[in-house]
Design an enzyme around this catalytic site. Structure first.
Site, PDB file in Angstrom:
ATOM      1  N   GLY A 124     -11.294 -55.142 -43.632  1.00  0.00           N
ATOM      2  CA  GLY A 124     -12.016 -54.282 -44.555  1.00  0.00           C
ATOM      3  C   GLY A 124     -13.203 -53.594 -43.927  1.00  0.00           C
ATOM      4  O   GLY A 124     -14.167 -54.257 -43.511  1.00  0.00           O
ATOM      5  N   ASP A 125     -13.147 -52.277 -43.806  1.00  0.00           N
ATOM      6  CA  ASP A 125     -14.242 -51.457 -43.270  1.00  0.00           C
ATOM      7  C   ASP A 125     -14.561 -51.783 -41.819  1.00  0.00           C
ATOM      8  O   ASP A 125     -15.712 -51.618 -41.383  1.00  0.00           O
ATOM      9  CB  ASP A 125     -15.516 -51.607 -44.117  1.00  0.00           C
ATOM     10  CG  ASP A 125     -15.372 -51.018 -45.513  1.00  0.00           C
ATOM     11  OD1 ASP A 125     -14.346 -50.363 -45.779  1.00  0.00           O
ATOM     12  OD2 ASP A 125     -16.269 -51.231 -46.344  1.00  0.00           O
ATOM     13  N   LYS A 168      -2.414 -63.136 -47.164  1.00  0.00           N
ATOM     14  CA  LYS A 168      -3.446 -62.088 -47.150  1.00  0.00           C
ATOM     15  C   LYS A 168      -3.820 -61.751 -48.584  1.00  0.00           C
ATOM     16  O   LYS A 168      -2.961 -61.420 -49.406  1.00  0.00           O
ATOM     17  CB  LYS A 168      -2.954 -60.843 -46.412  1.00  0.00           C
ATOM     18  CG  LYS A 168      -4.073 -59.839 -46.120  1.00  0.00           C
ATOM     19  CD  LYS A 168      -3.633 -58.791 -45.103  1.00  0.00           C
ATOM     20  CE  LYS A 168      -4.822 -57.972 -44.602  1.00  0.00           C
ATOM     21  NZ  LYS A 168      -5.379 -57.082 -45.626  1.00  0.00           N
ATOM     22  N   CYS A 178      -1.630 -55.728 -51.624  1.00  0.00           N
ATOM     23  CA  CYS A 178      -1.223 -54.339 -51.772  1.00  0.00           C
ATOM     24  C   CYS A 178      -1.273 -53.921 -53.243  1.00  0.00           C
ATOM     25  O   CYS A 178      -0.649 -54.556 -54.097  1.00  0.00           O
ATOM     26  CB  CYS A 178       0.185 -54.128 -51.220  1.00  0.00           C
ATOM     27  SG  CYS A 178       0.770 -52.420 -51.389  1.00  0.00           S
ATOM     28  N   PRO A 203      -1.458 -55.626 -40.854  1.00  0.00           N
ATOM     29  CA  PRO A 203      -0.245 -54.963 -41.336  1.00  0.00           C
ATOM     30  C   PRO A 203      -0.595 -53.616 -41.951  1.00  0.00           C
ATOM     31  O   PRO A 203      -1.478 -53.527 -42.794  1.00  0.00           O
ATOM     32  CB  PRO A 203       0.286 -55.936 -42.403  1.00  0.00           C
ATOM     33  CG  PRO A 203      -0.928 -56.695 -42.855  1.00  0.00           C
ATOM     34  CD  PRO A 203      -1.817 -56.805 -41.659  1.00  0.00           C
ATOM     35  N   ALA A 249       1.317 -50.469 -43.661  1.00  0.00           N
ATOM     36  CA  ALA A 249       2.553 -49.861 -44.148  1.00  0.00           C
ATOM     37  C   ALA A 249       2.655 -48.423 -43.672  1.00  0.00           C
ATOM     38  O   ALA A 249       1.750 -47.613 -43.880  1.00  0.00           O
ATOM     39  CB  ALA A 249       2.603 -49.921 -45.677  1.00  0.00           C
ATOM     40  N   GLN A 303       5.044 -59.750 -42.149  1.00  0.00           N
ATOM     41  CA  GLN A 303       4.468 -59.797 -43.493  1.00  0.00           C
ATOM     42  C   GLN A 303       5.545 -59.484 -44.528  1.00  0.00           C
ATOM     43  O   GLN A 303       6.211 -58.447 -44.464  1.00  0.00           O
ATOM     44  CB  GLN A 303       3.314 -58.813 -43.670  1.00  0.00           C
ATOM     45  CG  GLN A 303       2.650 -59.017 -45.033  1.00  0.00           C
ATOM     46  CD  GLN A 303       1.517 -58.071 -45.322  1.00  0.00           C
ATOM     47  OE1 GLN A 303       1.744 -56.885 -45.557  1.00  0.00           O
ATOM     48  NE2 GLN A 303       0.292 -58.575 -45.330  1.00  0.00           N
TER      49      GLN A 303
END
Length: 327
Positions: free
Chosen positions: A201-202, A139, A99, A15, A17, A69
């Site tokens: 992540g990364d 998440k 978030c 997801p 935004a 989500q």
């Protein structure tokens, strides 16, 4: 068998935004994304800001399987949102607990839920009750700030609440995107979870995704910033996961062909002004590695028509041909 593909061979689009709208999701699916997640949708907004929220929920028969989500801090609103959306045909849902944007956190939602584990679990339980078994994921980040590792303590109660999968971005909420994703913490989380875990992540390249799978034991990966930089990451992931099958890997489309396809999807599925503005932000990301394209990026700032955009893409294609940067 899990109702959604959660395997190393099935990369997800995370997801995002402001970015994972319908055209981008369709583009990523064409390039190999197995599952896509919507931009985060406010559970309250579904009832009080319906017009904008409905835009975030725009979908298409080719946009499947799709995970919606949701974010919110009130179990009743989340339950009502899932009931409403399930009644409209949406099948899978995810609770955003990662978030750290201020306007989300100040409402008690997103990463703020990590500081209120009981409420977080209550929110997830309410969504499961409305959606049914196998339909809801959560998440997470590691915790509000170092050295807290709230995520580990949440595994058992979330599994008991009926959550079907977990996704972990192994940074703390206070870190944003600074520092490095903690693969060791991710591996510990995976080892402790009876539920399948998606890693994020990364993951900027397919090589990053494959390394993450090997290092963490995660069931699958979801690409976020890596997909924004180059949605062909999904095709590269698939090709890297199935080498030596006696067939050459399918040729990747040239970057300018990806841009043209994204523009066509935007024109088809968004109003003209919104679609053109979106492409003005998208194209510089796709061209960032192309030597000598700064002038083209500058031209994009003044692009006011699809004809002008086509001319810029043609110029980029010509430049790519000269430099050999076609892939």
């Amino acid at each position: 068998m899990h109702p959604l593909p959660i395997t190393p061979d099935a990369p997800w689009l995370a997801p995002l935004a402001g970015f994972s709208d319908l055209p981008f999701r369709l583009l990523c699916r064409e390039l190999g994304a197995a599952v896509a997640v919507t931009e985060m949708v406010s559970a309250k907004g579904l009832f009080y800001d319906a017009r904008n929220t409905k835009r975030l929920l725009a979908t298409h028969p080719a946009d499947t399987p799709l995970v919606v989500q949701l974010f919110g801090a009130e179990p009743d609103f989340l339950r009502r949102a899932v009931e409403t959306l399930a009644g409209e045909g949406y099948a899978f849902f995810d609770l955003n607990c990662g978030c750290s944007v201020r306007k989300v956190v100040k409402t008690g939602a997103g990463a703020a839920l990590l500081s209120d584990p009981d409420r977080l679990v209550a929110c997830a339980r309410a969504m499961v009750a409305a959606a049914g078994p196998g339909r809801v994921g959560v998440k997470l980040r590691l915790g509000p700030k170092p050295p807290d590792c709230t995520a580990l303590a949440l595994i058992a109660p979330l599994a008991e609440a009926g959550v079907a999968w977990l996704a972990l971005h192994p940074r703390h909420a206070s870190q944003g995107f600074s520092g490095l994703a903690d693969r060791g913490a991710l591996a510990a989380f995976v080892a402790a979870s009876p539920l399948p875990v998606l890693a994020s992540g990364d993951l900027m390249t397919a090589a990053d995704g494959l390394a993450c799978l090997a290092q963490s034991g995660a069931a699958a990966v979801m690409y976020a910033r890596g997909a924004l930089a180059d949605p062909r990451v999904f095709a590269r992931h698939a090709a890297s996961r199935s080498p030596g099958q006696g067939q050459a890997a399918p040729a990747l489309p040239a970057v300018c062909d990806v841009i043209r396809r994204h523009a066509a999807l935007c024109r088809e599925h968004a109003d003209d002004r919104r679609a053109l503005l979106r492409m003005r932000t998208v194209v510089p990301r796709y061209l960032r590695e192309l030597p000598g394209c700064r002038a083209l990026r500058d031209r994009l700032c003044h692009c006011t028509s699809w004809e002008a955009l086509d001319a810029i893409i043609d110029a980029a294609a010509a430049l790519a041909g000269v430099t050999g940067e076609t892939r």
